[in-house]
Scaffold this motif. Structure first.
Motif, PDB file in Angstrom:
ATOM      1  N   ILE A   8       0.836  -1.199   0.000  1.00 26.16           N
ATOM      2  CA  ILE A   8       0.000   0.000   0.000  1.00 26.16           C
ATOM      3  C   ILE A   8       0.870   1.248   0.000  1.00 26.16           C
ATOM      4  O   ILE A   8       0.605   2.215  -0.724  1.00 26.16           O
ATOM      5  N   VAL A   9       1.917   1.232   0.809  1.00 28.28           N
ATOM      6  CA  VAL A   9       2.808   2.399   0.857  1.00 28.28           C
ATOM      7  C   VAL A   9       3.483   2.608  -0.499  1.00 28.28           C
ATOM      8  O   VAL A   9       3.606   3.738  -1.004  1.00 28.28           O
ATOM      9  N   GLY A  10       3.919   1.534  -1.109  1.00 32.36           N
ATOM     10  CA  GLY A  10       4.560   1.659  -2.425  1.00 32.36           C
ATOM     11  C   GLY A  10       3.614   2.213  -3.481  1.00 32.36           C
ATOM     12  O   GLY A  10       3.991   3.055  -4.320  1.00 32.36           O
ATOM     13  N   LEU A  11       2.357   1.734  -3.417  1.00 34.69           N
ATOM     14  CA  LEU A  11       1.364   2.238  -4.376  1.00 34.69           C
ATOM     15  C   LEU A  11       1.104   3.721  -4.158  1.00 34.69           C
ATOM     16  O   LEU A  11       0.952   4.495  -5.130  1.00 34.69           O
ATOM     17  N   ALA A  12       1.045   4.129  -2.914  1.00 32.18           N
ATOM     18  CA  ALA A  12       0.801   5.547  -2.610  1.00 32.18           C
ATOM     19  C   ALA A  12       1.946   6.410  -3.097  1.00 32.18           C
ATOM     20  O   ALA A  12       1.756   7.516  -3.667  1.00 32.18           O
ATOM     21  N   VAL A  13       3.181   5.919  -2.876  1.00 36.57           N
ATOM     22  CA  VAL A  13       4.345   6.683  -3.353  1.00 36.57           C
ATOM     23  C   VAL A  13       4.314   6.787  -4.876  1.00 36.57           C
ATOM     24  O   VAL A  13       4.598   7.854  -5.461  1.00 36.57           O
ATOM     25  N   LEU A  15       1.686   6.694  -6.907  1.00 32.04           N
ATOM     26  CA  LEU A  15       0.632   7.637  -7.307  1.00 32.04           C
ATOM     27  C   LEU A  15       1.044   9.075  -7.013  1.00 32.04           C
ATOM     28  O   LEU A  15       0.739   9.999  -7.774  1.00 32.04           O
ATOM     29  N   GLY A  16       1.763   9.283  -5.931  1.00 35.12           N
ATOM     30  CA  GLY A  16       2.238  10.624  -5.618  1.00 35.12           C
ATOM     31  C   GLY A  16       3.225  11.130  -6.648  1.00 35.12           C
ATOM     32  O   GLY A  16       3.208  12.316  -7.040  1.00 35.12           O
ATOM     33  N   LEU A  17       4.138  10.230  -7.070  1.00 33.56           N
ATOM     34  CA  LEU A  17       5.101  10.630  -8.094  1.00 33.56           C
ATOM     35  C   LEU A  17       4.393  11.004  -9.411  1.00 33.56           C
ATOM     36  O   LEU A  17       4.779  11.957 -10.089  1.00 33.56           O
ATOM     37  N   ILE A  18       3.364  10.217  -9.753  1.00 37.74           N
ATOM     38  CA  ILE A  18       2.614  10.537 -10.969  1.00 37.74           C
ATOM     39  C   ILE A  18       1.939  11.888 -10.852  1.00 37.74           C
ATOM     40  O   ILE A  18       1.941  12.715 -11.792  1.00 37.74           O
ATOM     41  N   VAL A  20       2.874  14.447  -8.990  1.00 35.36           N
ATOM     42  CA  VAL A  20       3.898  15.498  -9.066  1.00 35.36           C
ATOM     43  C   VAL A  20       4.323  15.719 -10.509  1.00 35.36           C
ATOM     44  O   VAL A  20       4.507  16.862 -10.961  1.00 35.36           O
ATOM     45  N   TYR A  21       4.486  14.645 -11.249  1.00 35.24           N
ATOM     46  CA  TYR A  21       4.884  14.768 -12.655  1.00 35.24           C
ATOM     47  C   TYR A  21       3.834  15.519 -13.477  1.00 35.24           C
ATOM     48  O   TYR A  21       4.156  16.422 -14.272  1.00 35.24           O
ATOM     49  N   LEU A  22       2.574  15.146 -13.277  1.00 29.08           N
ATOM     50  CA  LEU A  22       1.501  15.829 -14.018  1.00 29.08           C
ATOM     51  C   LEU A  22       1.401  17.300 -13.643  1.00 29.08           C
ATOM     52  O   LEU A  22       1.179  18.161 -14.491  1.00 29.08           O
ATOM     53  N   ALA A  23       1.575  17.603 -12.362  1.00 31.75           N
ATOM     54  CA  ALA A  23       1.514  19.000 -11.923  1.00 31.75           C
ATOM     55  C   ALA A  23       2.664  19.803 -12.524  1.00 31.75           C
ATOM     56  O   ALA A  23       2.490  20.934 -12.989  1.00 31.75           O
ATOM     57  N   ASN A  24       3.859  19.207 -12.506  1.00 28.10           N
ATOM     58  CA  ASN A  24       5.000  19.912 -13.092  1.00 28.10           C
ATOM     59  C   ASN A  24       4.799  20.142 -14.589  1.00 28.10           C
ATOM     60  O   ASN A  24       5.150  21.205 -15.124  1.00 28.10           O
ATOM     61  N   SER A  25       4.243  19.154 -15.268  1.00 28.38           N
ATOM     62  CA  SER A  25       3.994  19.317 -16.702  1.00 28.38           C
ATOM     63  C   SER A  25       2.984  20.419 -16.966  1.00 28.38           C
ATOM     64  O   SER A  25       3.142  21.227 -17.886  1.00 28.38           O
ATOM     65  N   TYR A  26       1.951  20.463 -16.151  1.00 28.67           N
ATOM     66  CA  TYR A  26       0.925  21.486 -16.345  1.00 28.67           C
ATOM     67  C   TYR A  26       1.484  22.880 -16.124  1.00 28.67           C
ATOM     68  O   TYR A  26       1.314  23.776 -16.962  1.00 28.67           O
ATOM     69  N   PHE A  27       2.169  23.071 -14.998  1.00 29.22           N
ATOM     70  CA  PHE A  27       2.696  24.402 -14.701  1.00 29.22           C
ATOM     71  C   PHE A  27       3.800  24.797 -15.675  1.00 29.22           C
ATOM     72  O   PHE A  27       3.967  25.967 -15.999  1.00 29.22           O
TER      73      PHE A  27
END
Length: 301
Positions: A8-13, A15-18, A20-27
């Motif tokens: 569960i922790v690995g899955l959360a990490v 999803l968090g990385l994804i 962050v990547y999408l947010a960085n791409s948008y901005f």
């Protein structure tokens, strides 16, 4: 249990990385768009008018200023410095509004004067035609208007009379450069002029020169947005209606004047008195009626 928690922790990490990547791409995309917009909207300075310019107004430092303008939409022919705009004594050839850019097409060249020839396109000509209150649309034809030119003349032919007329359209969609000596397009008040200066090509100028000699010219106003050409025809007297009506020529028979007759004197009762004989007379009585005859001088009756 412990393995499930790690999953569960690995899955959360992950999803968090994804995220962050999408947010960085948008901005990053927003920043790039803003950068491109800033570059596109980079401002430049051009010369604009600080007062209303009429035909012939001289350009000077007192009626010009520099204004910021989007660099990607600077009008062609705009001046970027007041010194360049005023160099050589330029004058306005067209009306210019307050805040409007000063363009090379609206002012004269260095040392230029506000002449009508300076605003004519290279392949066109200016020609003057006579007008009046009637042929000039009551004075409503002004500089900057667009007109058609009509020619009214006698129908040619040996059998035509002075009343056999026809009207044709000589030129269409013609720009009026000036009325009399006024070439200011802001002068819109109606005024009766005697001469209209029109802009046309060489052949059109020849047509107008010939039309002045063979008949009378009239101007008709048209909407400046109406660019339709052609479709006109010649109009004659028969188009005015009343076909079939005809008045024959009256003939008179000469008569001889009656001989003058001396007026006989009238009696007081209003009836003509009997004419008095100028010579000897003879009375003949028939029954109770007496008739007097004048005896001719040669003895005849």
């Amino acid at each position: 249990m412990r393995g499930r928690n790690l999953l569960i922790v690995g899955l959360a990490v992950f999803l968090g990385l994804i995220a962050v990547y999408l947010a960085n791409s948008y901005f990053s995309g927003v920043e790039e768009r803003q950068t491109r917009a800033a570059e596109a909207n980079q401002l430049a300075q051009i010369v604009v008018a600080t007062q209303e310019f009429q035909f012939g107004t001289a350009l000077a430092t007192t009626n010009l200023r520099l204004a910021n303008w989007p660099a990607n939409s600077v009008p062609q022919g705009a001046f970027v410095s007041i010194e360049e705009a005023t160099r050589g004594g330029r004058v306005a050839l067209r009306p210019i509004a307050i805040g409007e850019p000063i363009l090379a097409s609206k002012v004269s060249g260095e040392g230029g004067r506000a002449t009508l020839a300076s605003i004519l396109p290279e392949d066109l000509r200016a020609v003057a035609v006579p007008v009046s209150a009637v042929t000039g649309v009551g004075g409503f034809v002004r500089a900057g208007d667009v007109v058609d030119v009509l020619l009214t003349r006698q129908i040619p032919g040996d059998g035509s009379t002075s009343t056999d007329k026809m009207t044709t359209v000589v030129l269409e969609n013609v720009l009026v450069l000036a009325i009399d000596q006024i070439a200011d397009e802001n002068q819109t008040e109606p005024a009766v002029g005697q001469t209209a200066t029109l802009q046309t090509d060489v052949v059109g100028a020849q047509k107008l020169a010939l039309a002045r000699e063979v008949g009378s010219l009239s101007l008709i106003l048209r909407n400046v947005e109406n660019q339709d050409m052609g479709g006109t025809r010649t109009v004659t007297s028969s188009d005015l209606g009343g076909a079939g009506y005809y008045i024959a020529a009256r003939t008179t028979t000469p008569t001889t004047a009656p001989a003058a007759v001396a007026a006989a004197p009238r009696s007081s009762g209003g009836t003509a008195a009997p004419r008095r004989a100028s010579g000897p007379t003879m009375a003949i009585v028939r029954g109770v009626e007496s008739t007097t005859y004048e005896v001719k001088r040669n003895g005849g009756y």
